[in-house]
Design an enzyme around this catalytic site. Structure first.
Site, PDB file in Angstrom:
ATOM      1  N   LEU A  51       0.920  -1.225  -0.045  1.00  0.00           N
ATOM      2  CA  LEU A  51      -0.005  -0.118  -0.071  1.00  0.00           C
ATOM      3  C   LEU A  51       0.880   1.217  -0.108  1.00  0.00           C
ATOM      4  O   LEU A  51       1.974   1.190   0.808  1.00  0.00           O
ATOM      5  CB  LEU A  51      -0.854   0.008   1.192  1.00  0.00           C
ATOM      6  CG  LEU A  51      -1.975  -0.887   1.335  1.00  0.00           C
ATOM      7  CD1 LEU A  51      -2.798  -0.745   2.816  1.00  0.00           C
ATOM      8  CD2 LEU A  51      -2.734  -1.053   0.153  1.00  0.00           C
ATOM      9  N   ASP A  52       0.583   2.210  -0.787  1.00  0.00           N
ATOM     10  CA  ASP A  52       1.174   3.579  -0.577  1.00  0.00           C
ATOM     11  C   ASP A  52       1.384   4.066   0.823  1.00  0.00           C
ATOM     12  O   ASP A  52       0.379   3.760   1.509  1.00  0.00           O
ATOM     13  CB  ASP A  52       0.651   4.612  -1.580  1.00  0.00           C
ATOM     14  CG  ASP A  52       0.572   4.438  -2.940  1.00  0.00           C
ATOM     15  OD1 ASP A  52       1.613   3.600  -3.366  1.00  0.00           O
ATOM     16  OD2 ASP A  52       0.159   5.165  -3.788  1.00  0.00           O
ATOM     17  N   ARG A  53       2.157   4.673   1.176  1.00  0.00           N
ATOM     18  CA  ARG A  53       2.566   4.915   2.612  1.00  0.00           C
ATOM     19  C   ARG A  53       1.067   5.906   3.151  1.00  0.00           C
ATOM     20  O   ARG A  53       0.972   5.729   4.287  1.00  0.00           O
ATOM     21  CB  ARG A  53       3.663   5.909   2.834  1.00  0.00           C
ATOM     22  CG  ARG A  53       3.981   6.226   4.034  1.00  0.00           C
ATOM     23  CD  ARG A  53       5.408   7.255   3.965  1.00  0.00           C
ATOM     24  NE  ARG A  53       6.288   6.514   3.490  1.00  0.00           N
ATOM     25  CZ  ARG A  53       7.123   5.876   4.472  1.00  0.00           C
ATOM     26  NH1 ARG A  53       6.925   5.654   5.977  1.00  0.00           N
ATOM     27  NH2 ARG A  53       8.226   5.128   4.082  1.00  0.00           N
TER      28      ARG A  53
END
Length: 255
Positions: A51-53
């Site tokens: 997942l993107d940060r």
């Protein structure tokens, strides 16, 4: 089990049957998931997707190398159904559609889409999106300068870095709070908010001979007062009910 599902910065709701209205079921899953979201496992865990940060929601982790390889292959070849929810301060130019193209690295950690691409190219991205208006909740906003106008449901068919954030930007629906892809019109406190993108549902059709389905309600309610909570829940559930093409995910939402 050889797989754990945990929440990234929020809770994870597992399949269960709850009684009550749509908003009551959603609230119970949000509150009950605060304990379920803990990993509760002390052994080694293997990452199988990212997942993107700035993205919250469901994250699958394998407990052994064999399961990690199995899940990684399923993600790589589109064998896993994923749904994300986002919120934009813009009104949509069109209510639903496809976003397709090559993901190309830009400046300052950003990416952008090119239209002259093909499905066989290395960094090809494909996303289906659907929208629902949040204008009925306008009088209930409690965060200064925030203007959440549109709920966006994403159904990605590939998994590229920043894919959904770039897709949202490309169709004129930059995600509220996105530090990279916002369009410059956000003001005041809304610029310091989290990015409103949440991995809401994952379905693995066949995992060790049985399906795995996980559902995590988006934690977006703090933008509005308590009166708006059931209205937002209804918007989320109705959007899934209308556009979700995965029967197992629909069963969880409507149970």
């Amino acid at each position: 089990a050889s797989v754990n599902s945990v929440g990234n910065r929020t809770s994870v709701g597992y399949r269960q049957t709850s009684q009550g209205s749509t908003s009551q079921r959603c609230r119970k899953r949000r509150e009950g998931g605060q304990k379920d979201g803990l990993i509760g496992y002390e052994g080694r865990l293997y990452g199988v997707h990212r997942l993107d940060r700035v993205t919250s929601g469901i994250l699958l982790l394998a407990k052994d190398h064999e399961m990690a390889s199995t899940l990684t292959e399923k993600f790589r070849h589109g064998g896993i159904v994923k749904y994300y929810c986002g919120i934009s301060a813009k009104k949509p130019r069109k209510k639903q559609g496809w976003v397709k193209g090559d993901m190309v690295r830009g400046r300052r950690k950003s990416w952008y889409l090119t239209r002259d691409s093909h499905e066989t190219s290395h960094n090809y991205a494909m996303t289906r999106f659907f929208t629902a208006s949040l204008s009925g909740l306008k009088d209930h906003i409690v965060v200064e300068h925030a203007d959440p106008r549109t709920l966006v449901l994403f159904r990605p068919y590939t998994g590229k870095t920043h894919q959904l954030r770039v897709a949202a930007k490309s169709v004129g629906l930059p995600l509220l709070g996105d530090p990279i892809y916002r369009d410059g019109t956000e003001r005041g406190s809304s610029r310091s908010l989290r990015t409103f993108l949440h991995a809401t549902a994952i379905h693995v059709p066949d995992l060790l001979g049985a399906p795995l389905t996980v559902w995590s309600p988006p934690p977006f309610h703090f933008l509005w007062n308590d009166t708006a909570a059931p209205l937002l829940d209804d918007a989320i559930f109705k959007t899934f009910e209308k556009h979700c093409d995965c029967d197992e995910v629909r069963r969880i939402i409507l149970s």
